[in-house]
Design a protein around this motif. Sequence first.
Motif, PDB file in Angstrom:
ATOM      1  N   HIS A 208       0.900  -1.259   0.110  1.00 19.91           N
ATOM      2  CA  HIS A 208       0.427  -0.327   0.036  1.00 19.91           C
ATOM      3  C   HIS A 208       0.627   0.806   0.179  1.00 19.91           C
ATOM      4  O   HIS A 208       2.447   0.921   0.215  1.00 19.91           O
TER       5      HIS A 208
ATOM      6  N   HIS B 199       1.632   3.611   2.094  1.00 21.96           N
ATOM      7  CA  HIS B 199       2.340   4.357   3.002  1.00 21.96           C
ATOM      8  C   HIS B 199       4.091   4.328   3.022  1.00 21.96           C
ATOM      9  O   HIS B 199       4.399   2.910   2.455  1.00 21.96           O
TER      10      HIS B 199
ATOM     11  N   ASP C 223       6.012   3.086   4.839  1.00 20.81           N
ATOM     12  CA  ASP C 223       6.332   1.616   5.389  1.00 20.81           C
ATOM     13  C   ASP C 223       6.643   1.458   4.606  1.00 20.81           C
ATOM     14  O   ASP C 223       7.050  -0.346   4.992  1.00 20.81           O
TER      15      ASP C 223
ATOM     16  N   HIS D  17      -7.598  -1.101   5.955  1.00 18.85           N
ATOM     17  CA  HIS D  17      -6.606  -0.065   6.856  1.00 18.85           C
ATOM     18  C   HIS D  17      -5.885   1.135   5.767  1.00 18.85           C
ATOM     19  O   HIS D  17      -5.900   2.354   5.909  1.00 18.85           O
TER      20      HIS D  17
ATOM     21  N   CYS E 260      -0.186  -4.753   6.421  1.00 20.33           N
ATOM     22  CA  CYS E 260      -1.226  -3.733   7.248  1.00 20.33           C
ATOM     23  C   CYS E 260      -2.947  -4.226   7.563  1.00 20.33           C
ATOM     24  O   CYS E 260      -3.656  -3.344   8.372  1.00 20.33           O
TER      25      CYS E 260
HETATM   26 ZN   LIG Z   1      -0.109   1.604   6.532  1.00 19.69          ZN
END
Ligand SMILES: [Zn+2]
Length: 247
Positions: free
Chosen positions: A99, A101, A103, A162, A181
């Motif tokens: 995804h 983000h 991380d 998420h 996530c």
């Molecule tokens: Zn995330």
Amino acid sequence: MNILKKMTTAVIGICCSLNAFAQQRSGGLEIRHLTGDYYIYTTWHEWAGKLYPANGMYVVTNKGTVIIDCPWDTAQLQPLLDSIEQKHHQPAVICIATHSHADRTGGFDYFRKKGIKTYSTEQTYQICRQKKEQEAAFRFTKDTVFRVGQHVLQTFFAGEGHTADNIVIWVKDARILYGGCLIKSVDNQEMGYIAESNLKAWPQSLRRLQQKYPRPAYIIPGHESWASNKSIIHTLQLLEAHAKSNP
Ligand SMILES: [Zn+2]
């Protein structure tokens, strides 16, 4: 009594996970063998004043190594590449993020410079673009099968959770469900960062995942331990508890 209890807890903790304990305090890079050619790596990042671990996976193939998700701690980008090269003599060739983000995507630019092909879904790419986050060089528009050397990785979008764009990776041979996530570890008692989550759709997405992959041998959550494969059920319970306390 209290001190004794504390000491016992500390001793048990150290015995069980000396490595994880030491690294959790200092950050760093931890690589653990999962099964066959599959490895889980963990880095730590400070978020809301605390150090949190984030999990990624890599698979060693005879055509190079595929990394699923970038290290959250960007100081570990080169150490991760070096470790892979030293341990397996198969340099990283592809990185797929699950995804948008940091991380997951926070190493895209670095990996790209190193000649690694970076991939995400079109949706993830668009979100990264909008937010001026690091973008993948290559995008795919639907569930995609990556065949690299002798290994096959299947991406699957089970629905929003998420984030709107979270995908999972399924490894059929080893029955690994890499959930990222979308799945919370049984060690997580809170929902974590949910500002971009779709809490209504999330349970349905998890049920879709359970139907599609009913008997995974391993389920890898985005953060914390993957020792239990009850993490989908646990995430459903967390979501239910969260909905009850936030009507
Ligand atoms: Zn995330």
